[in-house]
Design an enzyme around this catalytic site. Structure first.
Site, PDB file in Angstrom:
ATOM      1  CB  CYS A 168    -117.576  41.314  58.473  1.00 56.17           C
ATOM      2  SG  CYS A 168    -115.889  41.808  58.832  1.00 56.17           S
ATOM      3  CD  GLU A 215     -96.734  28.775  53.399  1.00 59.17           C
ATOM      4  OE1 GLU A 215     -96.822  29.350  52.301  1.00 59.17           O
ATOM      5  OE2 GLU A 215     -97.654  28.799  54.233  1.00 59.17           O
ATOM      6  CB  CYS A 245    -119.877  43.490  54.683  1.00 59.46           C
ATOM      7  SG  CYS A 245    -118.646  43.545  53.389  1.00 59.46           S
ATOM      8  CB  CYS A 303    -114.363  47.483  57.191  1.00 57.26           C
ATOM      9  SG  CYS A 303    -114.047  47.202  55.445  1.00 57.26           S
ATOM     10  CB  CYS A 345    -112.687  39.514  54.072  1.00 59.76           C
ATOM     11  SG  CYS A 345    -112.455  41.108  53.278  1.00 59.76           S
TER      12      CYS A 345
HETATM   13  S1  SF4 Z   1    -116.623  44.578  56.372  1.00 63.08           S
HETATM   14 FE1  SF4 Z   1    -114.646  44.906  55.378  1.00 63.08          FE
HETATM   15  S2  SF4 Z   1    -113.291  43.417  56.324  1.00 63.08           S
HETATM   16 FE2  SF4 Z   1    -115.377  42.772  56.786  1.00 63.08          FE
HETATM   17  S3  SF4 Z   1    -115.941  41.326  55.143  1.00 63.08           S
HETATM   18 FE3  SF4 Z   1    -116.618  43.371  54.505  1.00 63.08          FE
HETATM   19  S4  SF4 Z   1    -114.938  44.194  53.278  1.00 63.08           S
HETATM   20 FE4  SF4 Z   1    -114.111  42.467  54.474  1.00 63.08          FE
END
Ligand code: SF4
Length: 349
Positions: free
Chosen positions: A206, A43, A203, A212, A196
């Site tokens: 995702c 860290e 997305c 989202c 992300c």
């Molecule tokens: S859907 Fe939303 S959380 Fe998923 S990668 Fe895209 S912006 Fe990020």
């Protein structure tokens, strides 16, 4: 209890169990716990320095100083000499001072309370929580850039992150985990650096896109909102179509011999417009549009404007498009495609 935060948490922990980055400070002991000393050192090193730069340096550091006791006996010139290449030498001095305090006041054990950690030189709110959460599995959420970005996107908060720090603390606290805090925090961090992403989040693949709000509202390229843009470039819009046939070839065409990217190869795309509402579907694509699915938005920056592209992808039989040009999928990267088109293909396939 059913709620959105729990579902996101469960997904991320599951995702992390398969996709975690292999980092030297994540090495577990025989009881499958992280070494708090490794987390503590990492860290300090990671403050203002990228993970890739820290990786190798960290390994050498641990060989030289494998625990607090050994580190507390080091001298400042030794640490500073070692720190060459990492920059921000005050971190090295603070790390050494902290090791000496822990050696003297805490019997070489990294403190496990926020109030004690925060008194150590170079440890602020974020670092204290990162050590507690990652190193000791305590239920806290340290808000690093990745976690903040995911939170503002999930909630479609269209304000600069610096202006909503308190709100993010509240939102972040809803994700605390009593049992899996360490994995959850690291999963957020890895998800932010793999899926992300700061630019062009992935997305379409995702696993939490249904939760989202930015994705729902197609705002994911606009959030987080930048504090101040030095040069505000105009934005143009298009849709690009990556079409594959049964021979694993990609539909392409040659750009006009004059103007931008003259005579280069491209995948079909709509005429670039300044107003999104004026987009019209490319003629060649009209008859096959139903075969294509959106893969999400992609932003590319040219010197005089930014181009926002919605990428579509799908397959058609070669016979359906007579008089069209195709190139082997394996050959597009070394073809006459400009970078913007290569990136579009890369995202789609
Ligand atoms: S859907 Fe939303 S959380 Fe998923 S990668 Fe895209 S912006 Fe990020």
């Amino acid at each position: 209890m059913f709620n959105k935060e729990n579902q996101v948490k469960n997904f991320l922990i599951e995702w992390y169990s398969v996709n975690a980055r292999i980092l030297p400070w994540r090495k577990k002991n025989k009881d499958k716990y992280l070494n708090p000393y490794f987390v503590f050192v990492s860290e300090y090193m990671l403050q203002q320095t990228t993970v890739n730069t820290v990786k190798n340096k960290f390994k050498d550091f641990i060989i030289k100083w494998p625990n607090i006791d050994k580190l507390a006996k080091a001298t400042e010139p030794q640490i500073l000499k070692f720190w060459a290449g990492l920059g921000y030498y005050s971190r090295a001095r603070n790390l050494l001072k902290s090791a000496k305090i822990i050696n003297k006041n805490f019997k070489n054990k990294i403190p496990q309370s926020y109030d004690e950690l925060i008194t150590l030189p170079g440890v602020g709110d974020y670092t204290a929580k990162a050590i507690l959460g990652i190193g000791f599995n305590k239920p806290v959420i340290p808000l690093d850039a990745n976690i903040e970005r995911i939170l503002v996107r999930l909630h479609a908060i269209n304000k600069p992150i610096n202006k909503v720090k308190n709100k993010l603390k509240d939102l972040g606290s809803k994700f605390k985990s009593n049992k899996y805090s360490s994995s959850l925090i690291q999963s957020f961090m890895d998800y932010g650096s793999e899926i992300c992403l700061p630019r062009n989040p992935r997305c379409d693949i995702c696993g939490i896109n249904k939760f989202c709000q930015s994705y729902k509202k197609k705002l994911q390229l606009k959030i987080p909102k930048k504090l101040k843009k030095k040069i505000i470039k105009p934005v143009k819009y298009t849709r690009a179509y990556v079409v594959i046939n049964e021979k694993n070839e990609i539909l392409v065409r040659v750009r006009p011999s004059k103007g931008m990217l003259a005579s280069m190869l491209e995948v079909p795309n709509d005429v670039w417009v300044k107003n999104k509402k004026l987009l019209t579907t490319d003629k060649e694509i009209q008859k096959i549009k139903k075969n294509l699915k959106s893969k999400g938005l992609f932003e590319y920056s040219f010197s005089h404007f930014d181009l926002e592209t919605e990428i579509f992808y799908g397959s058609v039989k070669k016979a359906k498009l007579t008089n069209s040009n195709w190139i082997k999928k394996s050959a597009y990267f070394n073809s006459r495609m400009p970078t913007v088109m290569k990136k579009i293909v890369e995202i789609a396939v």
